[in-house]
Scaffold this motif. Structure first.
Motif, PDB file in Angstrom:
ATOM      1  N   ALA A 198       0.815  -1.215   0.000  1.00 48.47           N
ATOM      2  CA  ALA A 198       0.000   0.000   0.000  1.00 48.47           C
ATOM      3  C   ALA A 198       0.850   1.268   0.000  1.00 48.47           C
ATOM      4  O   ALA A 198       0.486   2.279   0.608  1.00 48.47           O
ATOM      5  N   VAL A 199       2.001   1.230  -0.673  1.00 47.03           N
ATOM      6  CA  VAL A 199       2.827   2.425  -0.855  1.00 47.03           C
ATOM      7  C   VAL A 199       2.419   3.022  -2.198  1.00 47.03           C
ATOM      8  O   VAL A 199       2.836   2.545  -3.256  1.00 47.03           O
ATOM      9  N   SER A 200       1.599   4.054  -2.167  1.00 44.28           N
ATOM     10  CA  SER A 200       0.983   4.543  -3.397  1.00 44.28           C
ATOM     11  C   SER A 200       1.981   5.144  -4.376  1.00 44.28           C
ATOM     12  O   SER A 200       1.858   4.972  -5.589  1.00 44.28           O
ATOM     13  N   GLU A 201       2.974   5.862  -3.874  1.00 45.55           N
ATOM     14  CA  GLU A 201       4.010   6.468  -4.715  1.00 45.55           C
ATOM     15  C   GLU A 201       5.369   6.109  -4.132  1.00 45.55           C
ATOM     16  O   GLU A 201       5.969   6.896  -3.400  1.00 45.55           O
ATOM     17  N   PRO A 202       5.890   4.928  -4.432  1.00 47.40           N
ATOM     18  CA  PRO A 202       7.135   4.472  -3.815  1.00 47.40           C
ATOM     19  C   PRO A 202       8.312   5.407  -4.085  1.00 47.40           C
ATOM     20  O   PRO A 202       8.499   5.889  -5.210  1.00 47.40           O
ATOM     21  N   ARG A 203       9.068   5.661  -3.035  1.00 48.96           N
ATOM     22  CA  ARG A 203      10.305   6.446  -3.141  1.00 48.96           C
ATOM     23  C   ARG A 203      11.467   5.465  -2.969  1.00 48.96           C
ATOM     24  O   ARG A 203      11.630   4.901  -1.893  1.00 48.96           O
ATOM     25  N   ILE A 204      12.246   5.297  -4.015  1.00 48.13           N
ATOM     26  CA  ILE A 204      13.287   4.277  -4.033  1.00 48.13           C
ATOM     27  C   ILE A 204      14.665   4.936  -3.968  1.00 48.13           C
ATOM     28  O   ILE A 204      15.022   5.729  -4.847  1.00 48.13           O
ATOM     29  N   LEU A 205      15.421   4.618  -2.917  1.00 48.52           N
ATOM     30  CA  LEU A 205      16.796   5.080  -2.785  1.00 48.52           C
ATOM     31  C   LEU A 205      17.689   4.071  -3.504  1.00 48.52           C
ATOM     32  O   LEU A 205      17.719   2.902  -3.136  1.00 48.52           O
ATOM     33  N   VAL A 206      18.413   4.520  -4.513  1.00 43.65           N
ATOM     34  CA  VAL A 206      19.209   3.621  -5.344  1.00 43.65           C
ATOM     35  C   VAL A 206      20.693   3.809  -5.036  1.00 43.65           C
ATOM     36  O   VAL A 206      21.228   4.915  -5.178  1.00 43.65           O
ATOM     37  N   CYS A 207      21.348   2.730  -4.607  1.00 42.70           N
ATOM     38  CA  CYS A 207      22.791   2.787  -4.348  1.00 42.70           C
ATOM     39  C   CYS A 207      23.566   2.731  -5.664  1.00 42.70           C
ATOM     40  O   CYS A 207      23.133   2.106  -6.628  1.00 42.70           O
ATOM     41  N   GLY A 208      24.725   3.366  -5.669  1.00 37.29           N
ATOM     42  CA  GLY A 208      25.658   3.155  -6.755  1.00 37.29           C
ATOM     43  C   GLY A 208      26.372   1.829  -6.564  1.00 37.29           C
ATOM     44  O   GLY A 208      26.288   1.213  -5.501  1.00 37.29           O
ATOM     45  N   LEU A 209      27.079   1.394  -7.590  1.00 42.29           N
ATOM     46  CA  LEU A 209      27.840   0.149  -7.475  1.00 42.29           C
ATOM     47  C   LEU A 209      29.211   0.389  -6.858  1.00 42.29           C
ATOM     48  O   LEU A 209      29.666  -0.374  -6.007  1.00 42.29           O
ATOM     49  N   ASN A 210      29.865   1.468  -7.258  1.00 44.59           N
ATOM     50  CA  ASN A 210      31.245   1.723  -6.859  1.00 44.59           C
ATOM     51  C   ASN A 210      31.330   2.601  -5.611  1.00 44.59           C
ATOM     52  O   ASN A 210      30.358   3.271  -5.240  1.00 44.59           O
ATOM     53  N   PRO A 211      32.479   2.622  -4.947  1.00 46.08           N
ATOM     54  CA  PRO A 211      32.676   3.560  -3.835  1.00 46.08           C
ATOM     55  C   PRO A 211      32.385   4.984  -4.297  1.00 46.08           C
ATOM     56  O   PRO A 211      32.736   5.378  -5.414  1.00 46.08           O
ATOM     57  N   HIS A 212      31.714   5.741  -3.424  1.00 47.25           N
ATOM     58  CA  HIS A 212      31.349   7.128  -3.723  1.00 47.25           C
ATOM     59  C   HIS A 212      30.511   7.232  -4.990  1.00 47.25           C
ATOM     60  O   HIS A 212      30.538   8.255  -5.681  1.00 47.25           O
ATOM     61  N   ALA A 213      29.770   6.160  -5.316  1.00 49.12           N
ATOM     62  CA  ALA A 213      28.937   6.115  -6.520  1.00 49.12           C
ATOM     63  C   ALA A 213      29.747   6.451  -7.765  1.00 49.12           C
ATOM     64  O   ALA A 213      29.264   7.078  -8.709  1.00 49.12           O
ATOM     65  N   GLY A 214      31.006   5.994  -7.780  1.00 51.73           N
ATOM     66  CA  GLY A 214      31.852   6.144  -8.961  1.00 51.73           C
ATOM     67  C   GLY A 214      32.712   7.373  -8.989  1.00 51.73           C
ATOM     68  O   GLY A 214      33.610   7.488  -9.821  1.00 51.73           O
ATOM     69  N   LEU A 256      17.463   7.736   4.838  1.00 53.60           N
ATOM     70  CA  LEU A 256      16.367   6.772   4.923  1.00 53.60           C
ATOM     71  C   LEU A 256      15.013   7.445   5.085  1.00 53.60           C
ATOM     72  O   LEU A 256      13.982   6.902   4.672  1.00 53.60           O
ATOM     73  N   GLN A 257      14.988   8.636   5.679  1.00 54.89           N
ATOM     74  CA  GLN A 257      13.725   9.356   5.831  1.00 54.89           C
ATOM     75  C   GLN A 257      13.128   9.756   4.486  1.00 54.89           C
ATOM     76  O   GLN A 257      11.931  10.009   4.382  1.00 54.89           O
ATOM     77  N   GLN A 258      13.968   9.785   3.446  1.00 53.71           N
ATOM     78  CA  GLN A 258      13.496  10.222   2.134  1.00 53.71           C
ATOM     79  C   GLN A 258      12.916   9.088   1.293  1.00 53.71           C
ATOM     80  O   GLN A 258      12.353   9.345   0.225  1.00 53.71           O
ATOM     81  N   GLY A 259      13.090   7.830   1.754  1.00 50.63           N
ATOM     82  CA  GLY A 259      12.683   6.721   0.902  1.00 50.63           C
ATOM     83  C   GLY A 259      11.859   5.670   1.608  1.00 50.63           C
ATOM     84  O   GLY A 259      11.813   5.600   2.838  1.00 50.63           O
ATOM     85  N   ASP A 260      11.227   4.821   0.814  1.00 47.54           N
ATOM     86  CA  ASP A 260      10.453   3.686   1.324  1.00 47.54           C
ATOM     87  C   ASP A 260      11.235   2.389   1.246  1.00 47.54           C
ATOM     88  O   ASP A 260      10.873   1.402   1.893  1.00 47.54           O
ATOM     89  N   VAL A 261      12.295   2.369   0.428  1.00 50.52           N
ATOM     90  CA  VAL A 261      13.105   1.169   0.245  1.00 50.52           C
ATOM     91  C   VAL A 261      14.470   1.591  -0.279  1.00 50.52           C
ATOM     92  O   VAL A 261      14.592   2.609  -0.969  1.00 50.52           O
ATOM     93  N   VAL A 262      15.491   0.806   0.070  1.00 46.23           N
ATOM     94  CA  VAL A 262      16.828   1.012  -0.489  1.00 46.23           C
ATOM     95  C   VAL A 262      17.077  -0.100  -1.503  1.00 46.23           C
ATOM     96  O   VAL A 262      16.884  -1.282  -1.193  1.00 46.23           O
ATOM     97  N   LEU A 263      17.511   0.275  -2.698  1.00 45.60           N
ATOM     98  CA  LEU A 263      17.858  -0.703  -3.721  1.00 45.60           C
ATOM     99  C   LEU A 263      19.377  -0.820  -3.786  1.00 45.60           C
ATOM    100  O   LEU A 263      20.064   0.128  -4.192  1.00 45.60           O
ATOM    101  N   SER A 264      19.897  -1.970  -3.374  1.00 40.89           N
ATOM    102  CA  SER A 264      21.337  -2.221  -3.400  1.00 40.89           C
ATOM    103  C   SER A 264      21.704  -2.958  -4.681  1.00 40.89           C
ATOM    104  O   SER A 264      20.910  -3.736  -5.207  1.00 40.89           O
ATOM    105  N   MET A 265      22.929  -2.754  -5.122  1.00 35.47           N
ATOM    106  CA  MET A 265      23.354  -3.366  -6.378  1.00 35.47           C
ATOM    107  C   MET A 265      23.727  -4.835  -6.229  1.00 35.47           C
ATOM    108  O   MET A 265      23.631  -5.593  -7.201  1.00 35.47           O
TER     109      MET A 265
END
Length: 338
Positions: A198-214, A256-265
């Motif tokens: 029931a998360v109507s507008e999901p906010r997804i935090l996306v990690c980079g793959l590399n240190p410091h997101a490249g 974490l307050q900005q998102g509903d889930v963290v997407l790890s690589m």
């Protein structure tokens, strides 16, 4: 089956591990749903005796009315082990038994006999030692259900972490993060957060793959060449995607307050954080399937099998999520028909 009481299949996992112990432990209390353990009754009876647990095993009868499981009883869909079982000692002769329990649960869910399936831990290594290529529950379910893309997501009370890649050697991760795969994973995650949680507008935090997101390409170009273009494309479709974020700061309270889930690589990028918050209290969920599947957040714990020291906390959490997700699915399907 009525929406007030669901029928949940429980695969009992690696027979030499704590899966049978946990299946017995949860049967000491009542449940709002009907729990059907899939496994060897003789194994369960023997393990109950070893643990000093007194309960009544009842052979599962699909023709009977669905009713809540009562404390002190365990309904069992019988599947015989292929060889004798000694707690704590793996035996590759029982690898096909473990997969057979999964097949019964999957088929039952696909045919509507079960509303959801919950899996106790199995041992991937011993299945491979038996000459069967097997990388995990998630991948097995994806193939069995014919799903284009599944997503592993672990949850505890405060955090959700999903994975782009799952059980891969680290050296293979980069090549598996393709634009197509990343796009499919994010789409599944977005859709199933809406469908099941029931998360109507999901906010997804996306990690980079590399240190410091490249670091702008100085520490790797996966972010520039793959991740950022996919995120920009999906943002244009209306998705709320934040990142790519450096993984070492993605899990700070402010982020974490900005998102509903963290997407790890990859597997060990995000899961150590979640498990450090409360190992044995989280649940593993497979998204992207036409059925509901949840599982424990831990392994077979061979050293604890038959000792009476295993905790059923994660399995109880997995059962609760299975109940809630199956109910959400039922309600969504009902609304779609109206």
């Amino acid at each position: 089956m009525t929406s007030s009481c669901r029928r949940i299949a429980l695969t009992t996992g690696e027979p030499a591990g704590i899966g049978p112990d946990l299946s017995l432990l949860i049967s000491l209390q009542s449940h709002r749903d009907q729990i059907i353990a899939i496994g060897d009754p003789e194994l369960l009876d023997s393990r109950a005796t070893q643990l000093g647990i007194k309960l009544r095993l009842i052979e599962y009868d699909p023709s009977r009315v669905v009713e809540p499981s009562m404390a002190g009883t365990l309904q069992v869909l019988p599947v015989a082990t292929h060889s004798s079982v000694i707690p704590g000692q793996l035996n590759h002769d029982n690898a096909r038994y473990v997969l057979a329990t999964l097949d019964h649960a999957i088929e039952g869910c696909q045919q509507g006999r079960f509303n959801a399936m919950v899996t106790a831990p199995l041992h991937k290594g011993i299945i491979n030692d038996a000459g069967i290529s097997f990388s995990g529950h998630t991948e097995y379910l994806e193939q069995a259900c014919g799903s284009e893309q599944t997503v592993m997501m672990l949850c505890n009370r405060d955090l959700r972490v999903a994975l782009v890649t799952t059980h891969l050697p680290l050296k293979e991760v980069s090549s598996q993060i393709t634009p197509e795969r990343l796009r499919r994973v994010i789409q599944v995650l977005h859709d199933d957060l809406r469908h099941y949680f029931a998360v109507s507008e999901p906010r997804i935090l996306v990690c980079g793959l590399n240190p410091h997101a490249g670091e702008g390409g100085h520490l790797g170009r996966e972010e520039i060449d793959t991740i950022i273009p996919v995120l920009d494309s999906l943002r244009a479709q209306g998705m709320q995607l934040i990142g790519p974020l450096p993984a070492d700061t993605a899990f700070t309270p402010e982020q974490l307050q900005q998102g509903d889930v963290v997407l790890s690589m990859f597997h060990d990028q995000g899961l150590p954080v979640l498990k450090a918050q409360g190992f044995g209290e989280a649940v593993n969920i497979t998204l992207g399937l036409p059925i509901v599947r949840t599982s424990v957040d831990h392994g077979t714990a061979l050293e604890l099998a038959g000792s009476g020291k295993a905790s059923a906390g994660s399995l109880l959490t997995a059962l609760r999520y299975a109940t809630e997700m199956s109910q959400s699915s039922i309600e969504n399907k009902r609304q779609a028909v109206m």
